[in-house]
Design an enzyme around this catalytic site. Structure first.
Site, mmCIF file in Angstrom:
data_model
loop_
_atom_site.group_PDB
_atom_site.id
_atom_site.type_symbol
_atom_site.label_atom_id
_atom_site.label_comp_id
_atom_site.label_asym_id
_atom_site.label_seq_id
_atom_site.Cartn_x
_atom_site.Cartn_y
_atom_site.Cartn_z
ATOM 1 N N ASP A 60 0.513 -1.449 0.353
ATOM 2 C CA ASP A 60 0.030 0.072 0.237
ATOM 3 C C ASP A 60 1.266 1.633 -0.058
ATOM 4 O O ASP A 60 1.456 1.645 0.716
ATOM 5 C CB ASP A 60 -0.727 0.005 1.178
ATOM 6 C CG ASP A 60 -1.765 0.462 1.247
ATOM 7 O OD1 ASP A 60 -1.420 2.156 0.569
ATOM 8 O OD2 ASP A 60 -2.965 1.300 1.801
ATOM 9 N N TYR B 238 -10.165 14.820 -7.023
ATOM 10 C CA TYR B 238 -9.534 14.380 -8.438
ATOM 11 C C TYR B 238 -8.214 14.796 -9.007
ATOM 12 O O TYR B 238 -7.038 14.345 -8.816
ATOM 13 C CB TYR B 238 -10.225 12.425 -8.735
ATOM 14 C CG TYR B 238 -9.619 11.698 -10.539
ATOM 15 C CD1 TYR B 238 -8.612 10.852 -9.500
ATOM 16 C CD2 TYR B 238 -9.755 12.267 -11.111
ATOM 17 C CE1 TYR B 238 -8.169 9.883 -10.510
ATOM 18 C CE2 TYR B 238 -8.089 11.547 -11.769
ATOM 19 C CZ TYR B 238 -7.517 10.346 -11.842
ATOM 20 O OH TYR B 238 -7.248 9.742 -12.788
#
Length: 253
Positions: A63, A154
Site C-alpha cells: 500500500d 481527483y
C-alpha cells in the site's frame, strides 16, 4: 580472438497500480520491451494475474500510502535487481463528489494516493535513479486541465502531479534524472467499477466521454502503456518536463 560485446543490461522498472488497467498494460509493455518489472499494488490477486506466465514481472503487494511503504518498495527493487531505471507513478484513487457533499473520507484517500505517495516514492527512489540516470513517469489525466464538475478533487490531485512533473524535471536534471508524464483521457479501465458506479452511471459516463473525445472512441490501456514506454526509453533522452496527452484530442477540443 575478440570477445563478443556484452549484452545491454535489462532495464529495471517499478510500476504502482500494476494489477489492472493502465498499470497492468504498462507492465506487459515494458516486459515485452525486455525490461524487468516490479509490479506494485494493494491486491495480490490482480498482481498475480498481471504477472502470470511472464517471468519478467515480479509482483509486490504494498500500500503506497502506508508508513514506510515507499522505502520498502525501493528497497525491494534494490535487493531484487540491484538497480532501478524507471519509476512509473500510476496508482490512483477516484472518488466523485461535488462541493457541498465532500467529506474527509472522499478527499483524503485521493490526496494520499494520487499526490503524497508519488512524492514520497519518487524521493525514496532518487539514489537509485541518480545512479542509473533514470526516469520518473507520472500518470496524470488530460481532463485535469479542464473543469471536471463532480470529480474536482481527483482532477486537482492530477493537476498538482503535473506541476510536480515540471518542477522535478528542473530540479533533477543536474542529477541526470528525467521526469515526464502522460495524461490519459477516456480509457477502457475498471476505474468506474472501482468507484462503485452502477451500470447506468457507467453508461452515462461513457456517453459523456465519447461526446468530448474528437476521435470518437474510448482509448485502450495498451495505447497509454506504449506512450509510457516510449517516454521512458533512451529514444526520448532529450525529453524532460513534458506532459503527453493520450486522450483522442479531448484536451484540445
Amino acid at each position: 580472438m575478440n570477445s563478443s560485446p556484452a549484452a545491454p543490461l535489462s532495464r529495471i522498472v517499478a510500476i504502482t497500480g500494476a494489477g489492472t488497467g493502465i498499470g497492468r498494460a504498462t507492465a506487459h509493455a515494458f516486459a515485452a520491451d525486455g525490461a524487468s518489472v516490479l509490479a506494485v499494488g494493494r491486491r495480490r490477486g490482480p498482481l498475480e494475474e498481471a504477472a502470470a506466465g511472464n517471468d519478467r514481472i515480479v509482483p509486490l503487494v504494498a500500500d503506497i500510502t502506508g508508513p514506510g511503504e515507499p522505502e520498502r518498495i525501493i528497497r525491494t527493487a534494490q535487493e531484487t535487481y540491484g538497480r532501478l531505471d524507471v519509476l512509473v507513478n500510476n496508482a490512483a484513487v477516484v472518488r466523485s463528489g461535488a462541493l457541498g457533499t465532500l467529506s474527509t473520507g472522499t478527499i483524503e484517500p485521493q490526496i494520499a494516493t494520487n499526490l503524497v505517495a508519488p512524492m514520497l516514492l519518487s524521493q525514496a527512489a532518487l539514489p537509485l535513479l541518480e545512479a542509473s540516470r533514470g526516469v520518473i513517469v507520472n500518470v496524470s489525466t488530460s481532463i485535469g486541465q479542464r473543469a471536471w464538475p463532480g470529480s474536482s478533487v481527483y482532477a486537482a490531485t492530477k493537476t498538482a502531479l503535473e506541476l510536480l512533473t515540471r518542477s522535478w524535471a528542473v530540479e533533477l536534471a543536474p542529477r541526470g534524472i528525467r521526469v515526464v508524464a502522460v495524461a490519459p483521457g477516456a480509457i477502457a479501465t475498471p476505474s468506474g467499477k472501482h468507484q462503485g458506479l452502477t451500470p447506468d452511471q457507467l453508461t452515462a459516463l461513457r456517453e459523456w466521454q465519447l461526446a468530448h473525445t474528437p476521435l470518437g472512441r474510448i482509448g485502450r490501456p495498451d495505447e497509454v502503456a506504449r506512450s509510457i514506454v516510449h517516454l521512458a526509453s533512451p529514444d526520448s533522452s532529450f525529453i524532460t518536463g513534458a506532459i503527453l496527452a493520450v486522450d483522442g484530442g479531448a484536451v484540445v477540443a
